[in-house]
Structures are given as C-alpha cells and as structure tokens.
Design an enzyme around this catalytic site. Structure first.
Site, PDB file in Angstrom:
ATOM      1  N   HIS A 123     -42.644  56.747 -52.045  1.00  0.00           N
ATOM      2  CA  HIS A 123     -41.706  55.626 -52.074  1.00  0.00           C
ATOM      3  C   HIS A 123     -42.027  54.599 -50.985  1.00  0.00           C
ATOM      4  O   HIS A 123     -42.403  54.968 -49.881  1.00  0.00           O
ATOM      5  CB  HIS A 123     -40.281  56.116 -51.859  1.00  0.00           C
ATOM      6  CG  HIS A 123     -39.831  57.122 -52.876  1.00  0.00           C
ATOM      7  ND1 HIS A 123     -38.553  57.619 -52.922  1.00  0.00           N
ATOM      8  CD2 HIS A 123     -40.486  57.735 -53.890  1.00  0.00           C
ATOM      9  CE1 HIS A 123     -38.451  58.490 -53.915  1.00  0.00           C
ATOM     10  NE2 HIS A 123     -39.616  58.577 -54.512  1.00  0.00           N
TER      11      HIS A 123
ATOM     12  N   HIS B 207     -27.648  64.846 -55.400  1.00  0.00           N
ATOM     13  CA  HIS B 207     -29.031  65.247 -55.683  1.00  0.00           C
ATOM     14  C   HIS B 207     -29.205  66.733 -55.395  1.00  0.00           C
ATOM     15  O   HIS B 207     -28.848  67.204 -54.321  1.00  0.00           O
ATOM     16  CB  HIS B 207     -29.978  64.419 -54.804  1.00  0.00           C
ATOM     17  CG  HIS B 207     -31.396  64.361 -55.312  1.00  0.00           C
ATOM     18  ND1 HIS B 207     -32.137  65.493 -55.567  1.00  0.00           N
ATOM     19  CD2 HIS B 207     -32.194  63.310 -55.618  1.00  0.00           C
ATOM     20  CE1 HIS B 207     -33.340  65.120 -56.000  1.00  0.00           C
ATOM     21  NE2 HIS B 207     -33.401  63.808 -56.046  1.00  0.00           N
TER      22      HIS B 207
ATOM     23  N   HIS C 235     -34.400  67.206 -60.080  1.00  0.00           N
ATOM     24  CA  HIS C 235     -35.753  67.172 -60.632  1.00  0.00           C
ATOM     25  C   HIS C 235     -35.871  68.322 -61.630  1.00  0.00           C
ATOM     26  O   HIS C 235     -35.619  69.470 -61.245  1.00  0.00           O
ATOM     27  CB  HIS C 235     -36.786  67.347 -59.520  1.00  0.00           C
ATOM     28  CG  HIS C 235     -36.765  66.246 -58.501  1.00  0.00           C
ATOM     29  ND1 HIS C 235     -37.635  66.192 -57.438  1.00  0.00           N
ATOM     30  CD2 HIS C 235     -35.981  65.141 -58.393  1.00  0.00           C
ATOM     31  CE1 HIS C 235     -37.381  65.099 -56.725  1.00  0.00           C
ATOM     32  NE2 HIS C 235     -36.384  64.459 -57.274  1.00  0.00           N
TER      33      HIS C 235
ATOM     34  N   GLU D  43     -33.834  55.212 -52.242  1.00  0.00           N
ATOM     35  CA  GLU D  43     -34.435  56.390 -51.593  1.00  0.00           C
ATOM     36  C   GLU D  43     -35.676  55.937 -50.854  1.00  0.00           C
ATOM     37  O   GLU D  43     -36.721  56.575 -50.881  1.00  0.00           O
ATOM     38  CB  GLU D  43     -34.839  57.421 -52.649  1.00  0.00           C
ATOM     39  CG  GLU D  43     -33.732  57.888 -53.546  1.00  0.00           C
ATOM     40  CD  GLU D  43     -34.240  58.867 -54.597  1.00  0.00           C
ATOM     41  OE1 GLU D  43     -35.151  58.505 -55.372  1.00  0.00           O
ATOM     42  OE2 GLU D  43     -33.739  59.993 -54.620  1.00  0.00           O
TER      43      GLU D  43
ATOM     44  N   TYR E 282     -34.748  69.932 -53.612  1.00  0.00           N
ATOM     45  CA  TYR E 282     -36.123  69.832 -54.137  1.00  0.00           C
ATOM     46  C   TYR E 282     -36.696  71.204 -54.456  1.00  0.00           C
ATOM     47  O   TYR E 282     -37.576  71.355 -55.304  1.00  0.00           O
ATOM     48  CB  TYR E 282     -37.043  69.177 -53.100  1.00  0.00           C
ATOM     49  CG  TYR E 282     -36.732  67.737 -52.801  1.00  0.00           C
ATOM     50  CD1 TYR E 282     -36.501  66.830 -53.831  1.00  0.00           C
ATOM     51  CD2 TYR E 282     -36.691  67.282 -51.492  1.00  0.00           C
ATOM     52  CE1 TYR E 282     -36.222  65.504 -53.553  1.00  0.00           C
ATOM     53  CE2 TYR E 282     -36.422  65.953 -51.207  1.00  0.00           C
ATOM     54  CZ  TYR E 282     -36.184  65.074 -52.236  1.00  0.00           C
ATOM     55  OH  TYR E 282     -35.914  63.761 -51.954  1.00  0.00           O
TER      56      TYR E 282
HETATM   57 ZN    ZN Z   1     -39.853  60.378 -55.548  1.00  0.00          ZN
HETATM   58 FE    FE Z   2     -35.706  59.678 -57.051  1.00  0.00          FE
HETATM   59 FE    FE Z   3     -35.281  62.784 -56.707  1.00  0.00          FE
END
Ligand code: ZN
Ligand code: FE
Ligand code: FE
Length: 277
Positions: A225, A67, A107, A255, A70
């Site tokens: 989440h 990942h 993202h 997550e 962010y």
């Molecule tokens: Zn999210």
């Molecule tokens: Fe995600």
């Molecule tokens: Fe993500």
C-alpha cells in the site's frame, strides 16, 4: 454522503475509537477484532460497546468495517489449524453483535496449493457455520492482490465463495490497491471494472471499500500500500472513485502507511475531491 475513515487501534475500546475518529474528520473506521498477527482478542466490555453505539448514531457515522486477523486462514492444509481459524471467525462474528449493523471484513485465505476449489469449499464451510447463529453483522470478503495462493484475487473466485455460502449476509469489500495489483484497471477504466464486478458478483454485493494507493505497477500481484496520490493509482483515480455513483454511500477505509495526522490529511484530501452538487 462520503463515509471516510481509517484503521484505528482498538486497545482503548470502541468508544475511544469513535472519539479518535471524530478528531480526524472520519465518519467510519476499521479496527482489528483481535491481534492482527496473532489470535488474542481483548476482553469484551458491553458498557463500552453500548456507549460506542450511541456515539456512532449521534455522530452520523456510516457502517464500520471491522477486519479479521491476517493469521486467520480458513483454507489452510492442516485440519487443526483450519478448525482453529473457523472458531476464530465464529467468535469474531459473535463479538461483532455488540455493534449491530456493521461489517466484518476478512481475507478469504490461502489455499496453499490445495487448489481454488478446495479453498472455496473450506472457506464456505466455515462461513456457513459462523453465520448460522444469525448475529446482526454482515460479512465482507476482501478482494485480494492474488499473491501466492491467495483465494479472492479475482471476482470469479469471490463469486464462487458467495455461491457456496448461499447467504445474503455475505458481500465484498473492494480494496483499490489489491484489485489494481490483481489486474483490474481502475485507473483507466473504473466503469469497465465496476461493470465486470456487476456481471461476476453483482454491485448489490459491493458493501465496503479499502482506499489504498499502490507502491507497485498495474497487475503486479504484490500488495504494497502507498499513501493516496503517491503510488501508481494517483489522485485522479481517487477523485473518480469518491464521485462514482455506484460507490456512493459505501464506507471507505484508508489502510495507507500513516499515523493519525496523515490519515486526517488524507480524509480531508478525499473530501476535497468530492464534487459538491
Ligand atoms: Zn493489502
Ligand atoms: Fe485491504
Ligand atoms: Fe485487508
């Protein structure tokens, strides 16, 4: 084969993550390529990566889903910040070459009122440049909840990026909390949503999943989440997800708000939902 895992800390290196994953019944996992809320990356350790590659193979792991940070916004308004984000993306893909054949998800970014078209253009420019060296990694765009000016809150925007990049090395990671928040009713009509995904993007581009329940109701565009079965999606939605023929074999990453014992329990729960033939 159900490939299930969660986000793990990369602080002790790749081989340590594989060991941790095995300890919680995972056969895939995710990790941040650098500080998720900053940009600093760990020093590279080729011997550790080589050991991890061996362990992944002998342990029968599915593809990992790394990942991106962010804070990496490829379509911000400031040209210097945008160039910096693009350099981070390129460096992340270069680093991922130490773990060949795995996925790198990120993202798409926030266009900060410059408009979706402009956002798509910046994102695709950065992707084209980063993909040019031909590293053995495939890139996933994450489906977003459509918070603020996020790009990728619907399938059409992801399709726009894929078209603009024009590379078969880019696909999609479907986040269950995000799409439900984004107005795709995977609780009552999973088949319909996947059919729409197929029309807009193509199911051949669906490469990975993030499994999260949601703290908020349908179509709330909030992105909070919840643990599996404790949110608005509910356990039955996940039973259908892990058993859906179109989703079979995809790496599925939790997550959810958990520490390792909670992740171990959720992995066991999801394995229990899988119908054995
Ligand atoms: Zn999210
Ligand atoms: Fe995600
Ligand atoms: Fe993500």
């Amino acid at each position: 084969m159900l490939f299930l895992g969660c986000h793990l800390s990369a602080s002790e290196g790749f081989a340590a993550m594989v060991k941790t994953a095995e300890g919680i019944g995972a056969n895939t996992f995710a990790f941040f390529t650098r500080n998720p809320r900053g940009s600093r990356a760990k020093e590279e350790d080729p011997a550790d990566a080589a050991r991890a590659v061996e362990m992944l193979q002998s342990g029968g792991f599915g593809p990992l889903v790394a990942h991106g940070a962010y804070t990496m916004n490829l379509c911000g308004a400031d040209p210097d910040a945008r160039a910096f984000a693009a350099s981070i993306l390129a460096d992340d893909l270069r680093r991922m070459a130490a773990l060949p054949g795995n996925f790198y998800n990120f993202h798409p970014g926030s266009h900060v009122k410059q408009g979706v078209e402009t956002g798509v253009e910046y994102i695709s420019q950065a992707l084209r440049a980063a993909l040019a060296p031909g590293y053995p990694v495939r890139v996933c765009l994450e489906t977003m909840a459509g918070k603020g000016t996020e790009v990728g809150g619907n399938f059409r925007e992801l399709r726009m990026i894929l078209d603009a990049v024009g590379s078969s090395e880019v696909g999609v990671c479907l986040d269950t909390c995000h799409v439900y928040d984004g107005g795709y009713d995977i609780v009552n009509d999973l088949d319909g949503v996947l059919a729409e995904f197929d029309r807009e993007i193509g199911l051949d581009r669906l490469w990975a999943m993030h499994l999260n329940d949601s703290k908020n109701p349908f179509s709330s565009h909030k992105d909070r989440h919840a643990c599996i079965g404790e949110g608005s999606l509910g356990t039955d939605a996940f039973r259908r997800i892990v058993n859906h023929p179109a989703l079979k074999g995809k790496p599925m990453i939790l997550e959810t708000p958990n520490e390792l014992p909670g992740y171990a329990r959720e992995i066991a729960l999801l394995r229990g939902l899988e119908k054995k033939a």
